[in-house]
Design an enzyme around this catalytic site. Structure first.
Site, PDB file in Angstrom:
ATOM      1  N   LYS A   1      -7.465   4.758  14.232  1.00  0.00           N
ATOM      2  CA  LYS A   1      -7.723   5.046  12.820  1.00  0.00           C
ATOM      3  C   LYS A   1      -8.934   5.960  12.745  1.00  0.00           C
ATOM      4  O   LYS A   1      -9.767   5.960  13.662  1.00  0.00           O
ATOM      5  CB  LYS A   1      -8.031   3.732  12.086  1.00  0.00           C
ATOM      6  CG  LYS A   1      -7.822   3.788  10.596  1.00  0.00           C
ATOM      7  CD  LYS A   1      -6.406   3.485  10.191  1.00  0.00           C
ATOM      8  CE  LYS A   1      -6.247   3.610   8.687  1.00  0.00           C
ATOM      9  NZ  LYS A   1      -4.879   3.275   8.257  1.00  0.00           N
TER      10      LYS A   1
ATOM     11  N   GLY B   1       4.136  -4.556  -8.573  1.00  0.00           N
ATOM     12  CA  GLY B   1       3.879  -3.182  -8.124  1.00  0.00           C
ATOM     13  C   GLY B   1       5.197  -2.482  -7.880  1.00  0.00           C
ATOM     14  O   GLY B   1       5.884  -2.743  -6.890  1.00  0.00           O
TER      15      GLY B   1
ATOM     16  N   HIS C   1       6.140   3.548  -5.205  1.00  0.00           N
ATOM     17  CA  HIS C   1       7.086   4.158  -4.263  1.00  0.00           C
ATOM     18  C   HIS C   1       7.920   3.118  -3.528  1.00  0.00           C
ATOM     19  O   HIS C   1       9.131   3.247  -3.408  1.00  0.00           O
ATOM     20  CB  HIS C   1       6.322   5.002  -3.242  1.00  0.00           C
ATOM     21  CG  HIS C   1       5.769   6.254  -3.833  1.00  0.00           C
ATOM     22  ND1 HIS C   1       4.518   6.345  -4.363  1.00  0.00           N
ATOM     23  CD2 HIS C   1       6.333   7.478  -3.978  1.00  0.00           C
ATOM     24  CE1 HIS C   1       4.329   7.572  -4.821  1.00  0.00           C
ATOM     25  NE2 HIS C   1       5.413   8.279  -4.601  1.00  0.00           N
TER      26      HIS C   1
HETATM   27  P1  NAD Z   1       2.171   3.219  -4.979  1.00  0.00           P
HETATM   28  O1  NAD Z   1       0.788   3.661  -5.283  1.00  0.00           O
HETATM   29  O2  NAD Z   1       3.285   4.179  -5.072  1.00  0.00           O
HETATM   30  O3  NAD Z   1       2.557   1.979  -5.922  1.00  0.00           O
HETATM   31  C1  NAD Z   1       1.692   0.943  -6.200  1.00  0.00           C
HETATM   32  C2  NAD Z   1       2.060   0.423  -7.583  1.00  0.00           C
HETATM   33  O4  NAD Z   1       1.256  -0.740  -7.836  1.00  0.00           O
HETATM   34  C3  NAD Z   1       1.766   1.421  -8.695  1.00  0.00           C
HETATM   35  O5  NAD Z   1       2.888   1.525  -9.555  1.00  0.00           O
HETATM   36  C4  NAD Z   1       0.565   0.818  -9.430  1.00  0.00           C
HETATM   37  O6  NAD Z   1       0.547   1.095 -10.810  1.00  0.00           O
HETATM   38  C5  NAD Z   1       0.778  -0.665  -9.161  1.00  0.00           C
HETATM   39  N1  NAD Z   1      -0.436  -1.467  -9.268  1.00  0.00           N
HETATM   40  C6  NAD Z   1      -1.699  -1.161  -8.887  1.00  0.00           C
HETATM   41  N2  NAD Z   1      -2.533  -2.190  -9.150  1.00  0.00           N
HETATM   42  C7  NAD Z   1      -1.773  -3.165  -9.693  1.00  0.00           C
HETATM   43  C8  NAD Z   1      -2.055  -4.465 -10.180  1.00  0.00           C
HETATM   44  N3  NAD Z   1      -3.293  -4.960 -10.172  1.00  0.00           N
HETATM   45  N4  NAD Z   1      -1.027  -5.203 -10.661  1.00  0.00           N
HETATM   46  C9  NAD Z   1       0.238  -4.712 -10.689  1.00  0.00           C
HETATM   47  N5  NAD Z   1       0.561  -3.482 -10.263  1.00  0.00           N
HETATM   48  C10 NAD Z   1      -0.430  -2.723  -9.771  1.00  0.00           C
HETATM   49  O7  NAD Z   1       2.087   2.553  -3.526  1.00  0.00           O
HETATM   50  P2  NAD Z   1       3.287   2.309  -2.519  1.00  0.00           P
HETATM   51  O8  NAD Z   1       3.391   3.469  -1.605  1.00  0.00           O
HETATM   52  O9  NAD Z   1       4.484   1.840  -3.268  1.00  0.00           O
HETATM   53  O10 NAD Z   1       2.690   1.103  -1.645  1.00  0.00           O
HETATM   54  C11 NAD Z   1       2.637  -0.204  -2.168  1.00  0.00           C
HETATM   55  C12 NAD Z   1       1.839  -1.087  -1.235  1.00  0.00           C
HETATM   56  O11 NAD Z   1       2.472  -1.121   0.057  1.00  0.00           O
HETATM   57  C13 NAD Z   1       0.416  -0.615  -0.975  1.00  0.00           C
HETATM   58  O12 NAD Z   1      -0.402  -1.747  -0.804  1.00  0.00           O
HETATM   59  C14 NAD Z   1       0.526   0.132   0.343  1.00  0.00           C
HETATM   60  O13 NAD Z   1      -0.704   0.130   1.054  1.00  0.00           O
HETATM   61  C15 NAD Z   1       1.560  -0.685   1.058  1.00  0.00           C
HETATM   62  N6  NAD Z   1       2.310   0.065   2.071  1.00  0.00           N
HETATM   63  C16 NAD Z   1       3.019   1.161   1.706  1.00  0.00           C
HETATM   64  C17 NAD Z   1       3.752   1.875   2.654  1.00  0.00           C
HETATM   65  C18 NAD Z   1       4.564   3.069   2.264  1.00  0.00           C
HETATM   66  O14 NAD Z   1       5.413   3.487   3.049  1.00  0.00           O
HETATM   67  N7  NAD Z   1       4.369   3.650   1.098  1.00  0.00           N
HETATM   68  C19 NAD Z   1       3.754   1.452   4.007  1.00  0.00           C
HETATM   69  C20 NAD Z   1       3.023   0.303   4.359  1.00  0.00           C
HETATM   70  C21 NAD Z   1       2.296  -0.372   3.370  1.00  0.00           C
END
Ligand code: NAD
Length: 367
Positions: free
Chosen positions: A93, A193, A196
Site C-alpha cells: 500500500k 449504501g 457502485h
Molecule cells: P460508492 O461511493 O459508490 O457508494 C457508497 C454509497 O454509500 C454511496 O451511495 C453513499 O451515498 C452511501 N453512503 C455513504 N455514507 C453512508 C451512510 N452513513 N449511510 C448510508 N449510506 C451511506 O462506493 P462503492 O464503490 O459502492 O463501495 C462501497 C463500499 O465497498 C466501500 O466501503 C468500499 O470501500 C467497499 N469496497 C468497494 C469495492 C469496489 O469494487 N468498488 C471493492 C472492495 C471494497
C-alpha cells in the site's frame, strides 16, 4: 505468520523498525521531493505469494507516525485479502501525505510514479481514497507497475460489478450455512449504501426474488435505485431494529459495533464495506456470541482485487467473474474452519490466509 510484541520502549527507540517487526513487514520506501511537495510512504508487507499490490491513498495525516501506522495496517490487510482470494499477489500500500485538493499535481504524481518504478515491480499501485483513474494514467507515464487503469487504456475499469458478484455469492454461501440451502428467495435483505457496489448487489438480489430494503444518505440514489428495482427505502433510525434476515453493509466501515449488535435481529452480516467490525477483536467475538453469522469483509469484497489481478494478465472480465465465484467456496470453508476450531469467523479467515502463505513459502524454499 511470525508476529512480535511491541513494547513502548521499543517504539521510542526505533519507531519505524519496531513497527515493521510487529507484523513482519518486509520493506518501506520513504519518498520525498521538495520541488513537487511529494511526501509518501510505500509499505510492502509480504511478497511470498507474488508482487505486493495495493492502492495509493492521499490523505492529510496529522503527522508522519499516523501515516506510517496507516500504511503498515493497510498493506498487511492487502496480504490477507489477496491470499485468501487465492491470488498470486502479496500485500502493499502507499500513502501520499497532504491534502489532495491543494497538493495534487501532474508533477507530484509523476514523481511518485518514479518512486514506484524504482521498486522494479515489487509494488504495484492502484486507486484508493482521493485518487482517480486519471491519476493512475499519470502515474503510468513513469511506471508500468500500475493497475486499475480505464478500459480504454487496456485496463479493467470499474471493479464494482465483480465486487458485487463476490458479495452475492458470499451471501449465498452464508445462507447455505445458516438455512441449509443457498437460495436467497424470500429472504429479507437490508443493503446499506447503494453506490457502485450496492446497486449491482441489489440487482442480483432482486433477480433471485429476495425482499430488498435499501438505505443511503443520498436521496438521489434512493430515488433512482428504488424506482429501477422496485425496492423499499428504509430510514437510518429504523433500519437496525427491523425484522430482517441479512444485513449487507455496502457504505462505510465500523457499522458492526456494540450499538448495532444490540439491535440487529438478522442471521447474517455480509457486505462490501471495508473494516466493518468497529474493533476486530471485540466485535468479531461479540458477533460470534450473538449468534449472527459474520462473513468477513475482506473475503466477501475481494472481487475488487480479483478484477485488478486479471488486468495484470491482459484483462478478461469473464475470467475475473469466474474467479470471484470461488468466493462462495472460500466463505463456506472458512465457516467450517471457524466451527471446527471454535473461533470467530474473522479469525478463521485470517488463518486460511496465513496457512496459504506458509504453505507456498515452504514450496518456494524447495530448490
Ligand atoms: P460508492 O461511493 O459508490 O457508494 C457508497 C454509497 O454509500 C454511496 O451511495 C453513499 O451515498 C452511501 N453512503 C455513504 N455514507 C453512508 C451512510 N452513513 N449511510 C448510508 N449510506 C451511506 O462506493 P462503492 O464503490 O459502492 O463501495 C462501497 C463500499 O465497498 C466501500 O466501503 C468500499 O470501500 C467497499 N469496497 C468497494 C469495492 C469496489 O469494487 N468498488 C471493492 C472492495 C471494497
Amino acid at each position: 505468520m511470525e508476529v512480535t510484541t511491541l513494547k513502548n520502549s521499543d517504539l521510542a527507540k526505533d519507531p519505524v523498525i519496531a513497527q515493521m517487526s510487529l507484523h513482519n513487514h518486509e520493506q518501506i520506501l520513504f519518498c520525498n521531493d521538495n520541488a513537487t511537495g511529494l511526501k509518501a510512504i510505500i509499505a510492502i508487507h509480504n511478497t511470498v505469494l507474488g508482487p505486493s499490490l495495493g492502492g495509493t491513498r492521499m490523505w492529510n495525516y496529522a503527522n508522519e507516525m499516523e501515516a506510517l501506522t496507516d500504511v503498515l495496517r493497510l498493506s498487511r490487510g492487502m496480504t490477507y485479502k489477496s491470499s485468501v482470494a487465492g491470488l498470486n499477489l502479496g500485500g502493499g500500500k502507499a500513502v501520499i501525505i497532504g491534502d489532495a485538493k491543494v497538493l495534487k499535481s501532474e508533477a507530484l504524481l509523476r514523481r511518485f510514479g518514479k518512486f514506484v518504478d524504482s521498486l522494479g515491480g515489487k509494488y504495484i499501485t492502484a486507486e484508493d481514497v482521493a485518487m482517480t483513474s486519471r491519476d493512475m494514467e499519470i502515474i503510468n507515464m513513469e511506471t508500468d507497475h500500475v493497475s486499475g487503469l480505464p478500459e480504454n487504456m487496456g485496463g479493467s475499469g470499474d471493479p464494482s460489478p465483480v465486487t458485487a458478484y463476490g458479495v452475492y455469492v458470499s451471501m449465498k454461501a452464508s445462507a447455505k450455512e445458516v438455512w441449509g440451502k443457498d437460495s436467497l428467495s424470500g429472504k429479507k435483505v437490508l443493503v446499506q449504501g447503494i453506490g457502485h457496489v450496492g446497486e449491482v448487489l441489489v440487482s442480483h438480489l432482486v433477480k433471485e426474488a429476495a425482499i430488498v430494503y435499501i438505505n443511503d444518505i443520498s436521496q438521489e440514489r434512493l430515488k433512482i435505485v428504488s424506482e429501477k428495482y422496485g425496492v423499499e427505502v428504509v430510514t437510518a433510525d429504523k433500519m437496525f431494529d427491523m425484522d430482517i434476515d441479512i444485513y449487507a453493509p455496502c457504505a462505510l466501515g465500523a457499522t458492526v459495533n456494540s450499538d448495532t449488535l444490540s439491535r440487529l435481529k438478522c442471521k447474517i452480516i455480509c457486505g462490501a464495506a471495508n473494516n466493518q467490525l468497529a474493533d476486530e477483536k471485540v466485535h468479531g467475538a461479540l458477533v460470534a456470541k450473538s449468534g449472527i453469522l459474520y462473513a468477513p469483509d475482506f473475503v466477501v469484497n475481494a472481487g475488487g482485487i480479483i478484477n485488478v489481478y486479471y488486468e495484470l494478465e491482459g484483462y478478461n472480465r469473464e475470467r475475473a467473474l469466474s474467479h470471484a465465484e470461488k468466493i462462495y467456496d472460500t466463505t463456506y470453508n472458512l465457516f467450517q474452519l471457524a466451527k471446527k476450531e471454535n473461533i470467530p469467523t474473522y479469525m478463521a479467515a485470517n488463518r486460511l490466509a496465513e496457512q496459504r502463505i506458509e504453505a507456498i513459502a515452504r514450496i518456494n524454499a524447495v530448490l
